[in-house]
Design an enzyme around this catalytic site. Structure first.
Site, PDB file in Angstrom:
ATOM      1  NE  ARG A 211      -3.482  -2.595   2.691  1.00 24.41           N
ATOM      2  CZ  ARG A 211      -3.220  -3.649   3.228  1.00 24.41           C
ATOM      3  NH1 ARG A 211      -1.865  -3.860   3.490  1.00 24.41           N
ATOM      4  NH2 ARG A 211      -3.904  -4.519   3.080  1.00 24.41           N
ATOM      5  CE  LYS A 250      -7.343  -1.895   5.111  1.00 21.58           C
ATOM      6  NZ  LYS A 250      -8.027  -1.759   3.867  1.00 21.58           N
ATOM      7  CG  HIS A 330      -5.947   0.022  -4.436  1.00 20.63           C
ATOM      8  ND1 HIS A 330      -5.578  -0.072  -3.075  1.00 20.63           N
ATOM      9  CD2 HIS A 330      -6.709  -1.097  -4.590  1.00 20.63           C
ATOM     10  CE1 HIS A 330      -6.127  -1.124  -2.442  1.00 20.63           C
ATOM     11  NE2 HIS A 330      -6.865  -1.793  -3.357  1.00 20.63           N
ATOM     12  NE  ARG A 333      -3.158  -3.783  -1.705  1.00 20.30           N
ATOM     13  CZ  ARG A 333      -2.546  -4.463  -0.802  1.00 20.30           C
ATOM     14  NH1 ARG A 333      -1.213  -4.677  -0.713  1.00 20.30           N
ATOM     15  NH2 ARG A 333      -3.155  -5.359   0.089  1.00 20.30           N
ATOM     16  CG  HIS A 356      -5.276  -9.220   1.243  1.00 17.30           C
ATOM     17  ND1 HIS A 356      -5.179  -9.762   0.046  1.00 17.30           N
ATOM     18  CD2 HIS A 356      -5.251  -8.058   1.482  1.00 17.30           C
ATOM     19  CE1 HIS A 356      -5.237  -8.827  -0.845  1.00 17.30           C
ATOM     20  NE2 HIS A 356      -5.260  -7.794  -0.090  1.00 17.30           N
ATOM     21  CE1 TYR A 366      -6.449  -4.813  -3.570  1.00 21.70           C
ATOM     22  CE2 TYR A 366      -7.408  -6.277  -2.183  1.00 21.70           C
ATOM     23  CZ  TYR A 366      -6.996  -4.914  -2.451  1.00 21.70           C
ATOM     24  OH  TYR A 366      -7.320  -4.055  -1.704  1.00 21.70           O
TER      25      TYR A 366
END
Length: 385
Positions: A211, A250, A330, A333, A356, A366
């Site tokens: 990110r 995250k 993004h 990514r 994740h 993704y």
């Protein structure tokens, strides 16, 4: 024997019932906490419906009076009990709470909210132009708040216990991964027209899948050139209220090591050589030595790269037309993840690299396959069929 009380229509009133001078009715009772309560109604029929609800709730231990708090008050009570929220989460929840307070739905008593009311509210929000993702944030606040109300015996059922996608269609922007040709053309364009400001940042994002806030949270000690990996342990963020602050990734899965390809290795070498010519000035939440610095010696943040890429996109369209999709950090990514998947990396390894917590996110959001990649993968296994 005392004469039974009657209303102005001659109907006999039960214990606790009375008619007021203006013709309305009230019912007085004692709740489960031994407190005297009173409810009002315009008609005797309406009053007795309320009485029946009250008696049923009293028998089941439901606090009828507590159910009279508003949706907004319930959400506030729930949020006041939450601790340890990250600043980005606080911002998202804060916007949701403000929306609930501003909406007439927020002033409804919680015991009056039924399943159909909750669904209708979300549908109305979506019809007014609010996206499913935003409504999802609302649900992530209001659903557990109502669950708390159930646990506290304020209401019987949680009206927000339903799957959002069954009510509101998915309308998020679908990001397509860049093809190999598009990746090459975009990098060549940035090299030729981008003045070198962010070329290496983009190469690293495309080659690591981090990110952008994780990229700019890297310090020099996070780069291991001997073993050729980077270590992701923090994010560097910025808001209008707070120019710079550090947060953890995250989720716990966001703390990870990512191997460096040759192109990523060389990009980091170039960045650090250029960095030595800029005197760093800033300490952020106890951290210094940030790898990516702006021309003034301050750490770069996501907004810098996002603005740069928007400007470069406009320049590309002006020079060459719409030959490329809209490229954002993004999308880079997303492209990295898809490249890894198509190259044959197993899903658990890919989940680790992406940071994740759930492999379904890795696969469903993704990764992106086209016929050529499926055909190639099929050919590799077809000999064994």
């Amino acid at each position: 024997m005392s004469e039974k009380r009657k209303d102005n229509k001659g109907r006999v009133l039960k214990d606790g019932e009375s008619q007021r001078k203006n013709g309305t009715y009230d019912y007085r009772y004692t709740d489960n906490h031994k407190k005297r309560r009173c409810v009002y109604a315009k008609s005797l029929t309406e009053l007795r419906r309320k009485e029946a609800d009250i008696q049923r709730d009293l028998a089941d231990g439901i606090d009828y009076a507590a159910g009279e708090i508003t949706v907004s008050e319930l959400v506030d009570r729930y949020m006041n009990l939450k601790r340890g929220l990250k600043q980005n989460s606080q911002r998202a929840y804060g916007s949701a709470i403000n929306r609930i307070h501003a909406d007439p739905f927020g002033q409804r008593m919680i015991r009056t909210v039924k399943l159909s009311d909750a669904k209708s509210w979300f549908v109305a929000l979506h019809d007014s132009g609010i996206k499913q993702n935003t409504i999802g944030v609302l649900q992530s606040v209001i659903r557990p708040a109502f669950e708390m109300a159930v646990d506290d015996d304020m209401i019987r059922k949680n009206p927000f216990k339903f799957k959002l996608s069954d009510v509101v269609p998915a309308d998020a922007y679908v990001r397509d991964a860049l093809t190999k040709d598009q990746q090459d053309r975009y990098l060549q364009f940035i090299r030729d027209y981008g003045h070198g400001n962010y070329y290496d940042d983009i190469v690293i994002l495309l080659g690591t899948g981090v990110r952008v806030s994780e990229l700019y949270g890297l310090t020099c000690s996070d780069i291991n050139f001997e073993q050729r990996y980077i270590q992701v342990v923090r994010q560097l963020c910025r808001t209008a209220e707070k120019p710079y602050f550090i947060t953890s990734p995250k989720s716990k899965s966001g703390v990870r090591r990512i191997p460096m390809t040759d192109s990523v290795y060389m990009a980091f070498r170039r960045v650090l050589r250029a960095r030595n010519n800029v005197k760093e000035k800033m300490l952020v939440d106890g951290y210094s030595g940030f790898v990516f610095l702006d021309k003034d010696g301050g750490p770069k943040v996501a907004m810098h790269l996002e603005n740069y890429m928007r400007g470069m996109q406009a320049k590309y369209v002006k020079l060459f037309g719409n030959a490329l999709p809209n490229v954002t950090p993004h999308v880079l990514r997303h492209t990295f993840c898809t490249n890894m998947q198509q190259a044959g990396l197993d899903v658990k390894s890919l989940q680790y690299l992406m940071g994740h917590s759930n492999a379904s996110v890795t696969l469903d959001v993704y990764t992106h396959n086209d016929f050529e990649s499926v055909e190639k993968a099929f050919a590799q296994i077809a000999v064994n069929l």
